[in-house]
Design a protein around this motif. Structure first.
Motif, PDB file in Angstrom:
ATOM      1  N   GLY A 102      39.515  24.532 -13.439  1.00  0.00           N
ATOM      2  CA  GLY A 102      39.473  25.735 -12.609  1.00  0.00           C
ATOM      3  C   GLY A 102      38.202  25.815 -11.783  1.00  0.00           C
ATOM      4  N   ILE A 103      37.067  25.474 -12.396  1.00  0.00           N
ATOM      5  CA  ILE A 103      35.797  25.500 -11.667  1.00  0.00           C
ATOM      6  C   ILE A 103      35.796  24.453 -10.556  1.00  0.00           C
ATOM      7  N   TRP A 104      36.257  23.249 -10.894  1.00  0.00           N
ATOM      8  CA  TRP A 104      36.280  22.169  -9.898  1.00  0.00           C
ATOM      9  C   TRP A 104      37.214  22.505  -8.737  1.00  0.00           C
ATOM     10  N   LEU A 105      38.401  23.053  -9.033  1.00  0.00           N
ATOM     11  CA  LEU A 105      39.344  23.389  -7.970  1.00  0.00           C
ATOM     12  C   LEU A 105      38.805  24.500  -7.081  1.00  0.00           C
ATOM     13  N   LYS A 106      38.189  25.499  -7.682  1.00  0.00           N
ATOM     14  CA  LYS A 106      37.636  26.602  -6.907  1.00  0.00           C
ATOM     15  C   LYS A 106      36.536  26.119  -5.969  1.00  0.00           C
ATOM     16  N   GLU A 107      35.655  25.260  -6.480  1.00  0.00           N
ATOM     17  CA  GLU A 107      34.574  24.748  -5.636  1.00  0.00           C
ATOM     18  C   GLU A 107      35.103  23.818  -4.554  1.00  0.00           C
ATOM     19  N   SER A 108      36.152  23.038  -4.880  1.00  0.00           N
ATOM     20  CA  SER A 108      36.713  22.104  -3.898  1.00  0.00           C
ATOM     21  C   SER A 108      37.333  22.842  -2.726  1.00  0.00           C
ATOM     22  N   LEU A 109      37.936  23.989  -2.984  1.00  0.00           N
ATOM     23  CA  LEU A 109      38.549  24.774  -1.911  1.00  0.00           C
ATOM     24  C   LEU A 109      37.513  25.294  -0.927  1.00  0.00           C
ATOM     25  N   THR A 110      36.280  25.423  -1.369  1.00  0.00           N
ATOM     26  CA  THR A 110      35.198  25.865  -0.483  1.00  0.00           C
ATOM     27  C   THR A 110      34.452  24.694   0.150  1.00  0.00           C
ATOM     28  N   GLY A 111      34.908  23.462  -0.119  1.00  0.00           N
ATOM     29  CA  GLY A 111      34.268  22.284   0.448  1.00  0.00           C
ATOM     30  C   GLY A 111      33.216  21.663  -0.436  1.00  0.00           C
ATOM     31  N   ASN A 112      32.969  22.233  -1.606  1.00  0.00           N
ATOM     32  CA  ASN A 112      31.994  21.678  -2.539  1.00  0.00           C
ATOM     33  C   ASN A 112      32.728  20.851  -3.587  1.00  0.00           C
ATOM     34  N   MET A 113      32.711  19.537  -3.422  1.00  0.00           N
ATOM     35  CA  MET A 113      33.388  18.645  -4.361  1.00  0.00           C
ATOM     36  C   MET A 113      32.465  18.132  -5.449  1.00  0.00           C
ATOM     37  N   TYR A 151      28.653  16.785  -7.128  1.00  0.00           N
ATOM     38  CA  TYR A 151      27.602  15.802  -6.864  1.00  0.00           C
ATOM     39  C   TYR A 151      27.898  14.514  -7.620  1.00  0.00           C
ATOM     40  N   SER A 152      27.542  13.419  -6.995  1.00  0.00           N
ATOM     41  CA  SER A 152      27.735  12.120  -7.620  1.00  0.00           C
ATOM     42  C   SER A 152      26.860  11.995  -8.856  1.00  0.00           C
ATOM     43  N   ALA A 187      32.348   3.856  -7.531  1.00  0.00           N
ATOM     44  CA  ALA A 187      32.504   5.033  -8.392  1.00  0.00           C
ATOM     45  C   ALA A 187      33.272   4.690  -9.651  1.00  0.00           C
ATOM     46  N   VAL A 188      34.292   3.858  -9.532  1.00  0.00           N
ATOM     47  CA  VAL A 188      35.071   3.462 -10.716  1.00  0.00           C
ATOM     48  C   VAL A 188      34.212   2.651 -11.677  1.00  0.00           C
ATOM     49  N   LYS A 189      33.438   1.709 -11.146  1.00  0.00           N
ATOM     50  CA  LYS A 189      32.583   0.891 -12.006  1.00  0.00           C
ATOM     51  C   LYS A 189      31.513   1.725 -12.703  1.00  0.00           C
ATOM     52  N   GLY A 190      30.991   2.738 -12.009  1.00  0.00           N
ATOM     53  CA  GLY A 190      29.939   3.572 -12.579  1.00  0.00           C
ATOM     54  C   GLY A 190      30.445   4.826 -13.264  1.00  0.00           C
ATOM     55  N   MET A 191      31.778   4.966 -13.423  1.00  0.00           N
ATOM     56  CA  MET A 191      32.381   6.155 -14.035  1.00  0.00           C
ATOM     57  C   MET A 191      31.890   7.437 -13.351  1.00  0.00           C
ATOM     58  N   ASP A 192      31.828   7.363 -12.017  1.00  0.00           N
ATOM     59  CA  ASP A 192      31.379   8.505 -11.223  1.00  0.00           C
ATOM     60  C   ASP A 192      32.597   9.385 -10.923  1.00  0.00           C
ATOM     61  N   TYR A 193      32.950  10.229 -11.870  1.00  0.00           N
ATOM     62  CA  TYR A 193      34.193  10.985 -11.801  1.00  0.00           C
ATOM     63  C   TYR A 193      34.262  11.961 -10.622  1.00  0.00           C
ATOM     64  N   PRO A 194      33.200  12.678 -10.260  1.00  0.00           N
ATOM     65  CA  PRO A 194      33.304  13.570  -9.088  1.00  0.00           C
ATOM     66  C   PRO A 194      33.661  12.835  -7.803  1.00  0.00           C
ATOM     67  N   ALA A 209      24.095  12.701  -4.939  1.00  0.00           N
ATOM     68  CA  ALA A 209      24.306  13.202  -3.582  1.00  0.00           C
ATOM     69  C   ALA A 209      25.638  13.945  -3.528  1.00  0.00           C
ATOM     70  N   PRO A 210      25.796  14.909  -2.624  1.00  0.00           N
ATOM     71  CA  PRO A 210      27.078  15.613  -2.512  1.00  0.00           C
ATOM     72  C   PRO A 210      28.230  14.658  -2.232  1.00  0.00           C
ATOM     73  N   VAL A 211      29.340  14.860  -2.923  1.00  0.00           N
ATOM     74  CA  VAL A 211      30.488  13.962  -2.794  1.00  0.00           C
ATOM     75  C   VAL A 211      31.066  14.021  -1.387  1.00  0.00           C
TER      76      VAL A 211
END
Length: 316
Positions: free
Chosen positions: A66-77, A79-80, A274-281, A85-87
């Motif tokens: 829920g937190i991730w979806l809410k932030e994504s809708l505002t353009g905030n995906m 941080y790596s 990102a996949v190799k480093g498990m960078d999920y965001p 850095a911002p995704v």
């Protein structure tokens, strides 16, 4: 047409919600712990739990979603986890390289596929049809990474004609240098797209040449060239428009394998890192961004249908 656009845009809302839910669930089910990226050998367990709390990973999965979806809708995906850095900024920084490469490959493939497909379909079972079919099957069957390595071996190592990797030569920032670096990856991708497009256009040409309007055009004295490029082309472009719409997602994600082989600094390379480093965001951001582009591409394909074939009408 306006009703169609509004309806399709409304349909994207549950579609994007489902895509985001599935992507988030898959990332959560993946092995590994993103907190390990911040852990040092001498770190105490209390410090590890503090990092987990600061990242919000100690909350239930549905709360995190829920937190991730809410932030994504505002353009905030987010941080790596690797470079902090911002995704969204990372995606936008890599987008021109990937869009330029994939867009050039798609345009080149379409410009070559239309005459080749028409030529093969209008000369069914003749030598030119067999030759085009053989080349198309070759392009569909050959792995892209192997074709890319062949290009590097012959044109870079043996011939010394083209650079083998990267997007720029050190100390050079001109457009000509970028074009030289992009010739091989663009050609590899164009071959893969071209092979599929030629098969669709050939099949459509064969079926259209059996229609009554073609015989009527012959009766009016039209030659074969005029019938193919003035009348048949409009009908065989419909499946190509569909393929182009489905390729919009690839304009964002890029050909991951091809970008990796040629070290092209696009979104595909960013996703592999990102996949190799498990960078999920970053993984979630790229997946969601590409899904939006794919849906918009399908919408664009529906709109282009009306221009390619006036018989297609939108009803209430």
């Amino acid at each position: 047409m306006r009703r169609l656009i509004v309806r399709r845009l409304l349909q994207t809302i549950p579609m994007l919600f489902f895509v985001s839910l599935v992507c988030f669930a898959l990332v959560k089910a993946a092995p590994g712990d993103p907190v390990l990226s911040f852990v040092t050998p001498n770190m105490h367990q209390a410090d590890i739990e503090r990092i987990r709390h600061n990242l919000g990973l100690d909350k239930p999965a549905y709360v995190q979603y829920g937190i991730w979806l809410k932030e994504s809708l505002t353009g905030n995906m987010g941080y790596s986890l690797v470079n902090h850095a911002p995704v969204l900024n990372q995606i936008l920084d890599r987008l021109p390289a990937t869009a330029g490469l994939m867009g050039s490959a798609l345009i080149l493939a379409v410009l070559l596929a239309i005459p080749l497909g028409l030529l093969a379909g209008s000369n069914r079972r003749k030598w030119i049809d067999k030759l085009v079919n053989m080349l198309a099957y070759f392009g569909i069957s050959i792995p892209l990474f192997w074709l890319g390595m062949l290009f590097i071996y012959f044109f870079s190592i043996k011939m010394h004609w083209l650079p083998s990797m990267g997007m720029h030569t050190i100390g050079k920032e001109g457009a000509l240098d970028v074009i030289k670096h992009g010739i091989m990856p663009c050609s590899v991708l164009a071959i893969s797209f071209l092979s599929a497009y030629v098969r669709y256009i050939r099949s459509g040409t064969i079926s259209q040449l059996k229609e009554d309007y073609v015989q009527i055009q012959y009766a009016f004295g039209s030659n074969k060239r005029t019938i193919l490029f003035r009348h048949v082309t409009k009908h065989v472009l419909l499946p190509v428009i569909t393929l182009l719409g489905m390729s919009m997602g690839e304009l964002v994600t890029g050909a991951i394998v091809t970008e990796t082989v040629f070290s092209w600094p696009g979104i595909g390379t960013l996703g592999m890192t990102a996949v190799k480093g498990m960078d999920y965001p970053v993984i979630l951001g790229i997946t969601l961004f590409s899904s939006v582009m794919l849906i918009l591409g399908n919408l664009l394909a529906d709109i282009l249908y009306g221009f390619a074939d006036p018989r297609i009408k939108t009803t209430r």
